[in-house]
Design an enzyme around this catalytic site. Structure first.
Site, short mmCIF file in Angstrom:
data_model
loop_
_atom_site.label_atom_id
_atom_site.label_comp_id
_atom_site.label_asym_id
_atom_site.label_seq_id
_atom_site.Cartn_x
_atom_site.Cartn_y
_atom_site.Cartn_z
N HIS A 175 0.83 -1.20 0.00
CA HIS A 175 0.00 0.00 0.00
C HIS A 175 0.87 1.26 0.00
O HIS A 175 1.82 1.36 0.77
CB HIS A 175 -0.88 0.05 1.25
CG HIS A 175 -2.02 -0.91 1.24
ND1 HIS A 175 -1.85 -2.27 1.35
CD2 HIS A 175 -3.36 -0.70 1.16
CE1 HIS A 175 -3.04 -2.86 1.34
NE2 HIS A 175 -3.97 -1.93 1.23
N ASN A 207 8.04 -4.47 3.85
CA ASN A 207 6.63 -4.07 3.90
C ASN A 207 5.97 -4.42 5.22
O ASN A 207 5.23 -3.62 5.78
CB ASN A 207 5.87 -4.73 2.74
CG ASN A 207 4.39 -4.37 2.73
OD1 ASN A 207 4.01 -3.23 2.95
ND2 ASN A 207 3.56 -5.36 2.48
#
Length: 330
Positions: A175, A207
């Site tokens: 994201h 991440n």
């Protein structure tokens, strides 16, 4: 003789008609060009920058009324403004983009964030978010586990990233606008799962770890500041190879050749109750990062990100109006 005279008269008449037509076209073209030049002069001298009378681009959602913004002009002598004059003050977009658009390439607005999509790389140029303490309050009606990654059908099929591009690639769908930043409504968090908000990120060690720590840190800033504005995006930084030459190299994944950024950035502006502004800027390599590495290691001058990304962040704020950059008082 009479026949020759009639023929000459007909030729003369045709010549007159053609001459008048061509002359009218030339005059009309000259007049229109002169009018456009006059309008262009007025538009670029800054006196009509916000007037829709001088716009030459079709209006799109989330874009200013005109096809240019102040991001193309020097930041010297700029002042802090409360609302951009190029957007209605009542819209959520104007709240998020209060201090300027970094760029205007393929901009799209969602209910709670704004992004600019790079059709060539199939990942965003940038995403912009506006966070407050109230907007981050826990809502037990919001369930992230119900969210699914989905393709962005607003993009032409030639330029979309698909879930199949990520499958088996070894990269996470990372994201840019963090799901954890949009907790007020189920729809808000679901919209962060659109693939145009994703970029390939190393999973474990980045991440799910170091990058996640940075996202959590930005959310914690809402306890210090009334408003937090954050811009996030990818970078493709050059590296010197064994032949002594410098190259920009990056991997691509899937049938749609989704680009794997070499680095990611976040540029954050916090607004205090007294309206003072502080900026922080971070760049992280897209690789496994030791959990013990402090976030301060990744702080960089904001200008270095602007040069690398080809963007201007918070251009409606003069840098000399910032009270601190990366924790250093000015």
């Amino acid at each position: 003789m009479v026949r020759k005279m009639a023929f000459r008269a007909r030729v003369y008449s045709i010549s007159v008609v053609v001459g008048v037509g061509v002359g009218g076209w030339i005059l009309g073209t000259f007049t229109e060009r002169k009018r456009l030049l006059q309008i262009s002069d007025k538009f670029y001298d800054g006196t009509h920058e916000t007037s829709s009378n001088f716009c030459f681009h079709k209006n799109f959602p989330a874009l200013p009324l005109c096809g240019t913004v102040s991001a193309a002009s020097p930041i010297e002598n700029k002042v802090v403004v409360s609302q951009p004059s190029i957007l209605p003050a009542s819209t959520r977009v104007s709240e998020i983009m209060r201090y300027g658009f970094p760029g205007l390439d393929n901009v799209r607005s969602f209910d709670d964030y704004v992004l600019s999509y790079d059709r060539r790389t199939r990942v965003p140029h940038w995403v912009f978010e506006h966070l407050t303490k109230d907007k981050l309050k826990y809502n037990d009606a919001v369930d992230r586990s119900k969210c699914q990654f989905y393709e962005d059908e607003s993009q032409h099929i030639f330029f979309r990233a698909l879930n199949t591009d990520y499958k088996g690639s070894g990269f996470d769908r990372g994201h840019m606008a963090a799901a954890g930043n949009h907790r007020l409504h189920q729809k808000h968090v679901e919209q962060t799962f659109v693939l145009s908000n994703m970029a390939p990120q190393v999973g474990r060690g980045f991440n799910r770890d170091a990058w996640n720590r940075l996202e959590k840190y930005v959310r914690k800033l809402t306890k210090k500041y009334v408003n937090v504005y954050v811009c996030t995006g990818p970078l493709y930084l050059p590296r010197k190879e064994s032949d002594g030459k410098t190259y920009v190299k990056y991997q691509v994944i899937g049938a749609n050749t989704v680009a794997v950024p070499t680095h990611f950035f976040k540029v954050v502006v916090g607004e205090a109750e007294d309206r003072s502004l502080e900026m922080e800027a971070y760049v992280m390599p897209n690789q496994v990062i030791d959990d013990n590495t402090p976030l301060s290691v990744f702080q960089v001058p904001p200008e270095s990100i602007e040069r690398a990304a080809g963007l201007l962040f918070f251009d409606r704020v003069s840098r000399d109006k910032l009270s601190a950059v990366n924790g250093k008082k000015k």
